[in-house]
Design a protein around this motif. Structure first.
Motif, PDB file in Angstrom:
ATOM      1  N   GLU A   1      43.219 107.157 117.801  1.00  0.00           N
ATOM      2  CA  GLU A   1      43.482 105.744 117.198  1.00  0.00           C
ATOM      3  C   GLU A   1      43.719 105.883 115.830  1.00  0.00           C
ATOM      4  O   GLU A   1      42.668 105.648 115.127  1.00  0.00           O
ATOM      5  CB  GLU A   1      42.728 104.812 117.958  1.00  0.00           C
ATOM      6  N   VAL A   2      44.622 106.291 115.428  1.00  0.00           N
ATOM      7  CA  VAL A   2      45.015 106.327 113.910  1.00  0.00           C
ATOM      8  C   VAL A   2      44.571 104.942 113.168  1.00  0.00           C
ATOM      9  O   VAL A   2      44.921 103.789 113.545  1.00  0.00           O
ATOM     10  CB  VAL A   2      46.457 106.607 113.590  1.00  0.00           C
ATOM     11  N   GLY A   3      43.714 104.908 112.185  1.00  0.00           N
ATOM     12  CA  GLY A   3      43.337 103.799 111.652  1.00  0.00           C
ATOM     13  C   GLY A   3      42.171 103.425 111.979  1.00  0.00           C
ATOM     14  O   GLY A   3      41.211 102.713 111.417  1.00  0.00           O
ATOM     15  N   ARG A   4      41.237 103.893 112.996  1.00  0.00           N
ATOM     16  CA  ARG A   4      40.088 103.731 113.579  1.00  0.00           C
ATOM     17  C   ARG A   4      39.204 104.734 113.376  1.00  0.00           C
ATOM     18  O   ARG A   4      37.979 104.705 113.981  1.00  0.00           O
ATOM     19  CB  ARG A   4      40.078 102.844 114.919  1.00  0.00           C
ATOM     20  N   ARG A   5      39.592 105.911 113.204  1.00  0.00           N
ATOM     21  CA  ARG A   5      38.985 107.236 113.320  1.00  0.00           C
ATOM     22  C   ARG A   5      37.665 107.485 112.486  1.00  0.00           C
ATOM     23  O   ARG A   5      36.549 107.855 112.971  1.00  0.00           O
ATOM     24  CB  ARG A   5      39.978 108.306 113.329  1.00  0.00           C
ATOM     25  N   VAL A   6      37.694 106.854 111.283  1.00  0.00           N
ATOM     26  CA  VAL A   6      36.589 107.135 110.298  1.00  0.00           C
ATOM     27  C   VAL A   6      35.245 106.488 110.818  1.00  0.00           C
ATOM     28  O   VAL A   6      34.220 107.186 111.231  1.00  0.00           O
ATOM     29  CB  VAL A   6      36.850 106.748 108.886  1.00  0.00           C
ATOM     30  N   PRO A   7      35.447 105.206 111.326  1.00  0.00           N
ATOM     31  CA  PRO A   7      34.097 104.559 111.891  1.00  0.00           C
ATOM     32  C   PRO A   7      33.835 105.180 113.291  1.00  0.00           C
ATOM     33  O   PRO A   7      32.585 105.417 113.531  1.00  0.00           O
ATOM     34  CB  PRO A   7      34.401 103.011 112.000  1.00  0.00           C
TER      35      PRO A   7
ATOM     36  N   PHE B   1      49.186 114.398 103.270  1.00  0.00           N
ATOM     37  CA  PHE B   1      50.218 113.434 103.950  1.00  0.00           C
ATOM     38  C   PHE B   1      49.019 112.279 104.455  1.00  0.00           C
ATOM     39  O   PHE B   1      47.732 112.317 104.838  1.00  0.00           O
ATOM     40  CB  PHE B   1      50.878 114.045 104.878  1.00  0.00           C
ATOM     41  N   ASP B   2      49.599 111.048 104.877  1.00  0.00           N
ATOM     42  CA  ASP B   2      49.083 110.059 105.245  1.00  0.00           C
ATOM     43  C   ASP B   2      47.997 110.380 106.500  1.00  0.00           C
ATOM     44  O   ASP B   2      46.750 109.831 106.713  1.00  0.00           O
ATOM     45  CB  ASP B   2      49.819 108.966 105.707  1.00  0.00           C
ATOM     46  N   LEU B   3      48.570 111.031 107.622  1.00  0.00           N
ATOM     47  CA  LEU B   3      47.758 111.465 108.675  1.00  0.00           C
ATOM     48  C   LEU B   3      46.524 112.363 108.558  1.00  0.00           C
ATOM     49  O   LEU B   3      45.429 112.033 109.500  1.00  0.00           O
ATOM     50  CB  LEU B   3      48.764 112.103 109.694  1.00  0.00           C
ATOM     51  N   ALA B   4      46.534 113.099 107.306  1.00  0.00           N
ATOM     52  CA  ALA B   4      45.356 113.680 107.039  1.00  0.00           C
ATOM     53  C   ALA B   4      44.247 112.859 106.470  1.00  0.00           C
ATOM     54  O   ALA B   4      42.835 113.533 106.379  1.00  0.00           O
ATOM     55  CB  ALA B   4      45.691 114.834 106.138  1.00  0.00           C
ATOM     56  N   ALA B   5      44.219 111.613 106.018  1.00  0.00           N
ATOM     57  CA  ALA B   5      43.263 111.078 105.243  1.00  0.00           C
ATOM     58  C   ALA B   5      42.212 110.881 106.227  1.00  0.00           C
ATOM     59  O   ALA B   5      40.885 111.314 105.682  1.00  0.00           O
ATOM     60  CB  ALA B   5      43.960 109.595 104.803  1.00  0.00           C
TER      61      ALA B   5
ATOM     62  N   GLU C   1      56.271 100.434 114.405  1.00  0.00           N
ATOM     63  CA  GLU C   1      56.751 101.062 112.941  1.00  0.00           C
ATOM     64  C   GLU C   1      55.505 101.562 112.139  1.00  0.00           C
ATOM     65  O   GLU C   1      55.800 102.760 111.409  1.00  0.00           O
ATOM     66  CB  GLU C   1      57.152  99.735 112.150  1.00  0.00           C
ATOM     67  N   PRO C   2      54.194 101.333 112.499  1.00  0.00           N
ATOM     68  CA  PRO C   2      53.018 102.094 111.493  1.00  0.00           C
ATOM     69  C   PRO C   2      53.212 103.487 112.002  1.00  0.00           C
ATOM     70  O   PRO C   2      52.734 104.309 111.172  1.00  0.00           O
ATOM     71  CB  PRO C   2      51.815 101.344 111.948  1.00  0.00           C
ATOM     72  N   PHE C   3      53.295 103.737 113.286  1.00  0.00           N
ATOM     73  CA  PHE C   3      53.042 105.139 113.718  1.00  0.00           C
ATOM     74  C   PHE C   3      54.294 105.714 113.353  1.00  0.00           C
ATOM     75  O   PHE C   3      54.301 106.748 113.166  1.00  0.00           O
ATOM     76  CB  PHE C   3      52.921 104.942 115.368  1.00  0.00           C
ATOM     77  N   ALA C   4      55.544 105.110 113.772  1.00  0.00           N
ATOM     78  CA  ALA C   4      56.874 105.760 113.039  1.00  0.00           C
ATOM     79  C   ALA C   4      56.724 106.233 111.738  1.00  0.00           C
ATOM     80  O   ALA C   4      57.253 107.288 111.364  1.00  0.00           O
ATOM     81  CB  ALA C   4      58.100 104.668 113.324  1.00  0.00           C
TER      82      ALA C   4
END
Length: 287
Positions: free
Chosen positions: A78-84, A114-118, A240-243
């Protein structure tokens, strides 16, 4: 002590458990961390211990690990939720006193801009700061990211991307799973960082030509502007965010960030990585 695999009902997690069993690890020595016990019934039937926990509920992770466990943290999807989510797993692993925490990050580590790596880079920092004995598995691209979507390619006769002449050193999920099993079962991998990728980097034009060769249908590579690709993806129903993330990955491919071929993956699994042609053939067989 157990070998513990998180996200064990996902594509990669299941394959890691398959690889562990194939390597001779007894089922009773493997624990699968899962959110849904019913979804993991097949693993339980094989004798694998189930530990029910949820990345999003840190309190449930208290019983997920035991002192001396060797743990594979399969990155969340789940991109955007992975850090917590990953923070909760790392904290629970540290509290339990695990003997190893291996993590499936992304090829290039700090160099991946790139964004996915953050979120992967942030997780690596958390692991290093935790003081846990670690192994970092920086996974490159899965070939199945492409071959699982052959239907529209064959329908339209085109592979569409905004990656220019960039190349991808991909390998199969099973290849990466075998590498994870190796570092969890062998000594000498603590404190190591592995840049994992396929032996050969391919271009999208070569990928299109391979599909055409094996399917007998005309398939070409259409390199389109990023804005056009974004419109195509969202028009096909991709949020759109995932695209936008996928378009950004293609830009990274164009810059050569997913083309590196270190040989680490083949070295860990003791064989060449699975060729692109083999994965295309398997995808066509399954259609």
């Amino acid at each position: 002590m157990s070998i513990v695999v998180t996200g064990a009902t996902g594509h990669l997690g299941r394959l890691v458990i398959d690889a562990l069993l194939a390597d001779g690890v007894p089922a009773h020595g493997i624990a699968a961390v899962v959110r849904d016990k019913q979804k993991a019934a097949g693993l339980a039937e094989r004798g694998v211990e189930l530990r029910v926990a949820d990345y999003d509920r840190p309190e449930t992770l208290a019983g997920a690990f035991e002192a001396g466990d060797r743990v594979l943290l399969v990155s969340g999807s789940e991109v955007g939720r992975r850090v917590p989510q990953h923070t909760a797993v790392i904290s629970a692993a540290k509290a339990a006193g695990v003997a190893q925490l291996a993590y499936t990050g992304i090829l290039g580590g700090p160099d991946a801009d790139f964004d996915l790596a953050a979120e992967h880079k942030a997780t690596e920092r958390l692991i290093l700061d935790s003081g846990l004995p670690y192994t970092l598995l920086r996974n490159g691209w899965y070939t199945e990211n492409y071959t699982e979507h052959l239907a529209p390619v064959l329908e339209h006769g085109a592979v569409v991307a905004n990656a220019g002449e960039g190349r991808v050193a991909s390998a199969t999920r099973a290849d990466y799973a075998a590498a994870a099993a190796a570092v969890l079962t062998q000594d000498g991998h603590l404190g190591k960082v592995y840049e994992l990728s396929g032996d050969t980097a391919w271009s999208f034009a070569e990928y299109a030509a391979e599909i055409a060769r094996q399917s007998g249908k005309p398939v070409v590579y259409n390199n389109v502007p990023a804005e056009t690709h974004l419109a195509i993806l969202t028009g096909a129903g991709v949020p759109e965010p995932f695209a936008a993330i996928l378009v950004d990955v293609d830009k990274a491919i164009e810059r050569g960030l997913l083309a590196r071929t270190s040989g680490d993956l083949a070295g860990l699994i003791g064989r060449p990585t699975t060729p692109l042609a083999d994965t295309v053939a398997e995808a066509l067989r399954q259609r």
